[in-house]
Motif scaffolding. Sequence first.
Motif, PDB file in Angstrom:
ATOM      1  N   ILE A 148      69.881 -10.576  13.996  1.00  0.00           N
ATOM      2  CA  ILE A 148      70.464 -11.914  13.906  1.00  0.00           C
ATOM      3  C   ILE A 148      69.393 -12.862  13.384  1.00  0.00           C
ATOM      4  O   ILE A 148      68.341 -13.032  14.010  1.00  0.00           O
ATOM      5  N   GLU A 149      69.665 -13.446  12.200  1.00  0.00           N
ATOM      6  CA  GLU A 149      68.707 -14.423  11.666  1.00  0.00           C
ATOM      7  C   GLU A 149      68.909 -15.750  12.377  1.00  0.00           C
ATOM      8  O   GLU A 149      70.020 -16.294  12.408  1.00  0.00           O
ATOM      9  N   CYS A 150      67.844 -16.248  12.951  1.00  0.00           N
ATOM     10  CA  CYS A 150      67.913 -17.506  13.709  1.00  0.00           C
ATOM     11  C   CYS A 150      67.179 -18.604  12.957  1.00  0.00           C
ATOM     12  O   CYS A 150      66.112 -18.386  12.374  1.00  0.00           O
ATOM     13  N   GLY A 181      70.632 -19.372   8.987  1.00  0.00           N
ATOM     14  CA  GLY A 181      70.492 -18.731  10.284  1.00  0.00           C
ATOM     15  C   GLY A 181      71.327 -19.355  11.382  1.00  0.00           C
ATOM     16  O   GLY A 181      71.782 -20.491  11.272  1.00  0.00           O
ATOM     17  N   PHE A 182      71.529 -18.582  12.450  1.00  0.00           N
ATOM     18  CA  PHE A 182      72.243 -19.087  13.620  1.00  0.00           C
ATOM     19  C   PHE A 182      71.466 -20.269  14.210  1.00  0.00           C
ATOM     20  O   PHE A 182      70.246 -20.182  14.401  1.00  0.00           O
ATOM     21  N   GLU A 219      70.832 -22.669  17.582  1.00  0.00           N
ATOM     22  CA  GLU A 219      70.791 -22.302  18.991  1.00  0.00           C
ATOM     23  C   GLU A 219      72.196 -22.364  19.608  1.00  0.00           C
ATOM     24  O   GLU A 219      72.571 -21.497  20.402  1.00  0.00           O
ATOM     25  N   ALA A 220      72.980 -23.362  19.193  1.00  0.00           N
ATOM     26  CA  ALA A 220      74.343 -23.502  19.729  1.00  0.00           C
ATOM     27  C   ALA A 220      75.213 -22.320  19.295  1.00  0.00           C
ATOM     28  O   ALA A 220      75.993 -21.780  20.084  1.00  0.00           O
ATOM     29  N   GLU A 221      75.065 -21.913  18.042  1.00  0.00           N
ATOM     30  CA  GLU A 221      75.845 -20.761  17.553  1.00  0.00           C
ATOM     31  C   GLU A 221      75.449 -19.484  18.279  1.00  0.00           C
ATOM     32  O   GLU A 221      76.300 -18.644  18.593  1.00  0.00           O
ATOM     33  N   LEU A 222      74.151 -19.353  18.542  1.00  0.00           N
ATOM     34  CA  LEU A 222      73.692 -18.160  19.256  1.00  0.00           C
ATOM     35  C   LEU A 222      74.253 -18.153  20.689  1.00  0.00           C
ATOM     36  O   LEU A 222      74.721 -17.122  21.174  1.00  0.00           O
ATOM     37  N   ASP A 223      74.210 -19.316  21.333  1.00  0.00           N
ATOM     38  CA  ASP A 223      74.771 -19.411  22.693  1.00  0.00           C
ATOM     39  C   ASP A 223      76.249 -19.038  22.699  1.00  0.00           C
ATOM     40  O   ASP A 223      76.714 -18.304  23.574  1.00  0.00           O
TER      41      ASP A 223
END
Length: 225
Positions: free
Chosen positions: A120-122, A132-133, A135-139
């Motif tokens: 997952i590219e952040c 990249g994702f 932080e909200a998208e990752l959550d």
Amino acid sequence: MIHDVLDELKNELPPTVKLVAVSKFHPFEAIVQAYEAGQRVFAESRPQELFAKEKQRSELVKLEGRMSDLQWHFIGHLQTNKLKMVLPYVSMVQSVDSLHLLEAINKWGSDNAKVTDILIECHISADQAKQGFSEAELDAFVNSDASYPFVRILGVMGMASLTDDVNLIRGEFRHLVALLDVLRKREGTLFCNEISMGMSEDYRIAVEEGATIVRIGSLIFGSRN
Ligand SMILES: *Cc1c(COP(=O)(O)O)cnc(C)c1O
């Protein structure tokens, strides 16, 4: 030249850190040189270029039995209409930068009976244009219970800001390390443990901060035109 740099990197990098040679914009001959110096994993960022180089590689395999154990990683922005130029040939897509892409890779895998290893590219840099994702998208992803049987999520990838500010870069890498822990709440800790960070200019900082994969291009192959 390529051989010498690879030797130096091999001596310098801890054995736990995998070196991915970023060959984008460099000719296939440069890849052959690095391969002959012992490098096995190469990364490309454009589907067309990966596809062309893979064609050259498979010719060599067919004619001379050489380079059959070369592995490709994909590290660029991947549009969903280009999946078929990339997914059959890569051992990893490091640059899964949206849920939309992750879903498309899973769908392609279902249609073609292939499980794809991905990172997952952040988005960790101050540069808003970077992919990249968030932080909200990752959550949101971590809290969803959708399943993707045709992708195996092995960890995170990120690019730090392009700057001389070592403390800023270090902080961004630490952020990525923390995001792996977030992702592991969903994926568990057995397979999901890769942290791909660090390029020619900042790989030493990345290694200090816990990188498991570094992606190095210009230091090995020279500057890109
Ligand atoms: C081009 C690229 C690299 C390598 O950059 P260098 O500065 O040449 O080492 C690493 N990661 C990504 C995602 C890239 O696009």
